[in-house]
Enzyme design. Structure first.
Site, PDB file in Angstrom:
ATOM      1  CB  CYS A 112      -1.446  -6.289  -8.446  1.00 25.26           C
ATOM      2  SG  CYS A 112      -1.939  -4.648  -8.968  1.00 25.26           S
ATOM      3  CE1 TYR A 139      -1.878   1.088  -7.875  1.00 21.68           C
ATOM      4  CE2 TYR A 139      -1.231  -1.208  -8.114  1.00 21.68           C
ATOM      5  CZ  TYR A 139      -0.918   0.134  -8.172  1.00 21.68           C
ATOM      6  OH  TYR A 139       0.348   0.528  -8.518  1.00 21.68           O
ATOM      7  CE  LYS A 143      -1.237   1.467 -11.728  1.00 27.03           C
ATOM      8  NZ  LYS A 143      -0.541   2.647 -12.269  1.00 27.03           N
ATOM      9  CG  HIS A 182       5.276  -1.709  -2.218  1.00 26.56           C
ATOM     10  ND1 HIS A 182       5.347  -0.464  -2.804  1.00 26.56           N
ATOM     11  CD2 HIS A 182       4.175  -2.306  -2.751  1.00 26.56           C
ATOM     12  CE1 HIS A 182       4.339  -0.324  -3.647  1.00 26.56           C
ATOM     13  NE2 HIS A 182       3.614  -1.414  -3.634  1.00 26.56           N
TER      14      HIS A 182
HETATM   15  N1  NDP Z   1       6.456   0.589  -6.300  1.00 29.52           N
HETATM   16  C1  NDP Z   1       6.237  -0.599  -6.859  1.00 29.52           C
HETATM   17  O1  NDP Z   1       6.625  -1.647  -6.296  1.00 29.52           O
HETATM   18  C2  NDP Z   1       5.569  -0.698  -8.182  1.00 29.52           C
HETATM   19  C3  NDP Z   1       5.116   0.427  -8.878  1.00 29.52           C
HETATM   20  N2  NDP Z   1       4.521   0.267 -10.103  1.00 29.52           N
HETATM   21  C4  NDP Z   1       3.960   1.399 -10.856  1.00 29.52           C
HETATM   22  O2  NDP Z   1       4.893   2.426 -11.057  1.00 29.52           O
HETATM   23  C5  NDP Z   1       4.235   3.697 -11.055  1.00 29.52           C
HETATM   24  C6  NDP Z   1       4.940   4.625 -10.077  1.00 29.52           C
HETATM   25  O3  NDP Z   1       4.955   4.029  -8.792  1.00 29.52           O
HETATM   26  P1  NDP Z   1       5.986   4.516  -7.656  1.00 29.52           P
HETATM   27  O4  NDP Z   1       7.042   5.341  -8.253  1.00 29.52           O
HETATM   28  O5  NDP Z   1       6.330   3.320  -6.877  1.00 29.52           O
HETATM   29  O6  NDP Z   1       5.049   5.424  -6.752  1.00 29.52           O
HETATM   30  P2  NDP Z   1       5.456   6.666  -5.817  1.00 29.52           P
HETATM   31  O7  NDP Z   1       4.386   6.747  -4.785  1.00 29.52           O
HETATM   32  O8  NDP Z   1       6.875   6.565  -5.389  1.00 29.52           O
HETATM   33  O9  NDP Z   1       5.328   7.913  -6.801  1.00 29.52           O
HETATM   34  C7  NDP Z   1       4.115   8.254  -7.348  1.00 29.52           C
HETATM   35  C8  NDP Z   1       4.229   9.609  -7.971  1.00 29.52           C
HETATM   36  O10 NDP Z   1       2.931   9.949  -8.474  1.00 29.52           O
HETATM   37  C9  NDP Z   1       2.697  11.302  -8.203  1.00 29.52           C
HETATM   38  N3  NDP Z   1       1.267  11.509  -7.965  1.00 29.52           N
HETATM   39  C10 NDP Z   1       0.454  10.796  -7.149  1.00 29.52           C
HETATM   40  N4  NDP Z   1      -0.778  11.355  -7.159  1.00 29.52           N
HETATM   41  C11 NDP Z   1      -0.718  12.415  -8.005  1.00 29.52           C
HETATM   42  C12 NDP Z   1      -1.646  13.390  -8.407  1.00 29.52           C
HETATM   43  N5  NDP Z   1      -2.911  13.382  -7.959  1.00 29.52           N
HETATM   44  N6  NDP Z   1      -1.239  14.355  -9.258  1.00 29.52           N
HETATM   45  C13 NDP Z   1       0.031  14.392  -9.715  1.00 29.52           C
HETATM   46  N7  NDP Z   1       0.955  13.490  -9.375  1.00 29.52           N
HETATM   47  C14 NDP Z   1       0.589  12.515  -8.507  1.00 29.52           C
HETATM   48  C15 NDP Z   1       3.482  11.657  -6.963  1.00 29.52           C
HETATM   49  O11 NDP Z   1       3.839  13.016  -7.070  1.00 29.52           O
HETATM   50  P3  NDP Z   1       4.402  13.931  -5.833  1.00 29.52           P
HETATM   51  O12 NDP Z   1       5.630  13.236  -5.345  1.00 29.52           O
HETATM   52  O13 NDP Z   1       4.705  15.227  -6.468  1.00 29.52           O
HETATM   53  O14 NDP Z   1       3.302  13.981  -4.817  1.00 29.52           O
HETATM   54  C16 NDP Z   1       4.658  10.707  -7.036  1.00 29.52           C
HETATM   55  O15 NDP Z   1       5.780  11.347  -7.585  1.00 29.52           O
HETATM   56  C17 NDP Z   1       2.772   3.425 -10.678  1.00 29.52           C
HETATM   57  O16 NDP Z   1       1.996   3.408 -11.835  1.00 29.52           O
HETATM   58  C18 NDP Z   1       2.816   2.038 -10.094  1.00 29.52           C
HETATM   59  O17 NDP Z   1       1.630   1.328 -10.322  1.00 29.52           O
HETATM   60  C19 NDP Z   1       4.383  -0.978 -10.676  1.00 29.52           C
HETATM   61  C20 NDP Z   1       4.813  -2.090 -10.035  1.00 29.52           C
HETATM   62  C21 NDP Z   1       5.404  -2.053  -8.721  1.00 29.52           C
HETATM   63  C1  F7E Z   2       3.577  -3.948  -6.082  1.00 28.39           C
HETATM   64  C2  F7E Z   2       2.372  -4.594  -5.480  1.00 28.39           C
HETATM   65  O1  F7E Z   2       2.340  -4.318  -4.089  1.00 28.39           O
HETATM   66  C3  F7E Z   2       1.206  -4.787  -3.346  1.00 28.39           C
HETATM   67  O2  F7E Z   2       1.111  -6.151  -3.359  1.00 28.39           O
HETATM   68  P1  F7E Z   2       2.067  -7.076  -2.508  1.00 28.39           P
HETATM   69  O3  F7E Z   2       3.145  -7.591  -3.378  1.00 28.39           O
HETATM   70  O4  F7E Z   2       1.267  -8.083  -1.798  1.00 28.39           O
HETATM   71  O5  F7E Z   2       2.655  -5.985  -1.482  1.00 28.39           O
HETATM   72  P2  F7E Z   2       3.623  -5.765  -0.280  1.00 28.39           P
HETATM   73  O6  F7E Z   2       4.953  -5.406  -0.783  1.00 28.39           O
HETATM   74  O7  F7E Z   2       2.967  -4.780   0.622  1.00 28.39           O
HETATM   75  O8  F7E Z   2       3.663  -7.165   0.508  1.00 28.39           O
HETATM   76  C4  F7E Z   2       4.285  -8.306   0.017  1.00 28.39           C
HETATM   77  C5  F7E Z   2       4.250  -9.416   1.049  1.00 28.39           C
HETATM   78  O9  F7E Z   2       5.121  -9.055   2.129  1.00 28.39           O
HETATM   79  C6  F7E Z   2       4.454  -9.259   3.377  1.00 28.39           C
HETATM   80  N1  F7E Z   2       5.030  -8.400   4.423  1.00 28.39           N
HETATM   81  C7  F7E Z   2       5.740  -8.846   5.492  1.00 28.39           C
HETATM   82  N2  F7E Z   2       6.087  -7.828   6.290  1.00 28.39           N
HETATM   83  C8  F7E Z   2       5.621  -6.684   5.667  1.00 28.39           C
HETATM   84  C9  F7E Z   2       5.706  -5.313   6.025  1.00 28.39           C
HETATM   85  O10 F7E Z   2       6.258  -4.920   7.049  1.00 28.39           O
HETATM   86  N3  F7E Z   2       5.130  -4.430   5.138  1.00 28.39           N
HETATM   87  C10 F7E Z   2       4.510  -4.856   3.982  1.00 28.39           C
HETATM   88  N4  F7E Z   2       3.981  -3.904   3.146  1.00 28.39           N
HETATM   89  N5  F7E Z   2       4.413  -6.160   3.646  1.00 28.39           N
HETATM   90  C11 F7E Z   2       4.961  -7.053   4.481  1.00 28.39           C
HETATM   91  C12 F7E Z   2       2.997  -8.978   3.046  1.00 28.39           C
HETATM   92  O11 F7E Z   2       2.121  -9.516   4.027  1.00 28.39           O
HETATM   93  C13 F7E Z   2       2.879  -9.666   1.671  1.00 28.39           C
HETATM   94  O12 F7E Z   2       2.708 -11.052   1.842  1.00 28.39           O
HETATM   95  C14 F7E Z   2      -0.035  -4.226  -3.885  1.00 28.39           C
HETATM   96  O13 F7E Z   2      -0.072  -2.884  -3.587  1.00 28.39           O
HETATM   97  C15 F7E Z   2      -0.175  -4.420  -5.376  1.00 28.39           C
HETATM   98  O14 F7E Z   2      -1.176  -3.585  -5.847  1.00 28.39           O
HETATM   99  C16 F7E Z   2       1.090  -4.199  -6.138  1.00 28.39           C
HETATM  100  O15 F7E Z   2       1.084  -3.841  -7.281  1.00 28.39           O
END
Ligand code: NDP
Ligand code: F7E
Length: 314
Positions: A112, A139, A143, A182
């Site tokens: 993003c 966000y 990043k 997501h």
């Molecule tokens: N999910 C996705 O689709 C995507 C994720 N990313 C990136 O990957 C990385 C991880 O994301 P993801 O694994 O999905 O996120 P999650 O929400 O699954 O995990 C985030 C982790 O961060 C920890 N955390 C959050 N706040 C704090 C804090 N204040 N202090 C210490 N630890 C903290 C949490 O710890 P605890 O569990 O102990 O609370 C948790 O384990 C991020 O940088 C994200 O931007 C990038 C692209 C897509």
């Molecule tokens: C990883 C990425 O994730 C986010 O961006 P995003 O890709 O737009 O995220 P999303 O997974 O939530 O949605 C993708 C698409 O899907 C549609 N959609 C349908 N039905 C549901 C639904 O039920 N839930 C959600 N969440 N979305 C839905 C929704 O309307 C959108 O068109 C940001 O956090 C960004 O910061 C980032 O990094």
């Protein structure tokens, strides 16, 4: 530059979707000194606590997978926390790592960061060439600051830190909460619930036409280790699969895996977000890495994980 399997490796966010996959991958690879702390044990927004943690553990490798993360509505409705928490977490982690001169650090951002209307597939050079998608601009700015901090430390202190930008991820330990998750875990849970309750329709947020790319988190974890061992460049690097699907196509794939046979509707009053977000992964490909899990297989395996872990009430 092979990493020493006895190096002290701190995985920030090791219980999350990404961090837990990285942890599993490192364990399987034979790393013996992994360091993790939950947010309850160490709130990375707390600068003094973060500094003290690094002084105590002196990690030699840091993978920063700790962040405040959420789907489109969570990002849209809580920009203050997505900006402030993420800036504080990453600045504290990187300042603390610098204070103990951690030699190798990988900062994870997200696709993003690129402009809403970036040319597709999105090359790393598109960064800062256009306006961001408003539902996640706060966000994204955090990043982008993280990428810059990695570059600044490289330039000023000569440490070989790197950053990588994964596309949308999914896998075990994902967030299945319907308001903050997501799209992929949200739809898995919604189709599962609809099947259990014999509902005749599941309504997608938005129009169903946006295109997204989905990478299984085990592939990302593999790429993280690969990058730590093969990549040393100030420019961030994309991590993805190189193909995308519409949200409707994703929904159909999930519905099939779940066994939901009802209708799939749309709700255009909910945001679509960016129309398309497909990463150009040619730089990573040229280094010799490629993903191994296709979407259909990945969704089926995550659904099996969900059934095992949700106890029917997730
Ligand atoms: N999910 C996705 O689709 C995507 C994720 N990313 C990136 O990957 C990385 C991880 O994301 P993801 O694994 O999905 O996120 P999650 O929400 O699954 O995990 C985030 C982790 O961060 C920890 N955390 C959050 N706040 C704090 C804090 N204040 N202090 C210490 N630890 C903290 C949490 O710890 P605890 O569990 O102990 O609370 C948790 O384990 C991020 O940088 C994200 O931007 C990038 C692209 C897509
Ligand atoms: C990883 C990425 O994730 C986010 O961006 P995003 O890709 O737009 O995220 P999303 O997974 O939530 O949605 C993708 C698409 O899907 C549609 N959609 C349908 N039905 C549901 C639904 O039920 N839930 C959600 N969440 N979305 C839905 C929704 O309307 C959108 O068109 C940001 O956090 C960004 O910061 C980032 O990094």
């Amino acid at each position: 530059m092979r990493l020493d399997r006895n190096a002290r490796v701190y995985v920030a966010g090791h219980r999350g979707l990404v961090g837990s996959a990285v942890w599993r991958r490192l364990e399987a690879e034979g790393f013996t000194r992994l360091i993790g702390a939950t947010s309850r044990e160490l709130d990375l927004r707390d600068r003094d606590a973060t500094m003290a943690f690094f002084a105590e553990h002196r990690p030699e490798v840091v993978i920063d997978a700790a962040a405040k993360v959420g789907g489109i509505l969570a990002n849209r409705d809580h920009p203050t926390e997505f900006l402030s928490d993420n800036l504080r977490i990453q600045v504290n982690v990187m300042d603390a790592a610098l204070s103990v001169r951690t030699p190798r650090l990988l900062f994870l951002g997200s696709s993003c960061i690129y402009p809403k209307y970036a040319e597709q597939p999105i090359r790393e050079s598109s960064l800062l060439t256009g306006e961001l998608e408003p539902t996640n601009d706060a966000y994204a700015i955090a990043k982008i600051a993280g990428i810059m901090q990695v570059q600044a430390v490289r330039r000023q202190y000569g440490l070989p830190w790197i950053s990588a930008m994964p596309t949308n991820l999914y896998g075990p330990n994902d967030n299945f909460d319907l308001t903050s998750s997501h799209v992929l875990p949200a739809l898995m849970r919604r189709f599962h619930d609809a099947k259990q309750r014999n509902l005749d329709e599941v309504v997608l947020w938005g129009t169903g036409t946006p295109r997204r790319e989905f990478l299984h988190v085990d592939d990302l974890a593999d790429a993280c280790l690969f990058l730590l061992e093969h990549y040393d460049d100030p420019q961030t690097i994309n991590v993805g699969v190189g193909t995308d699907v519409t949200i409707r196509e994703l929904a159909e794939t999930i519905a099939k895996a779940v066994g939901y046979t009802g209708a799939i509707g749309t709700d255009p009053s909910k945001p679509d977000g960016t129309p398309r977000k497909l990463l150009d992964v040619s730089r990573l490909g040229a280094l010799g890495w490629k993903p191994g899990i296709d979407l259909e297989d990945g969704v089926a395996s995550v659904y099996a994980w969900y059934l095992e872990h949700s106890r029917g009430d997730a």
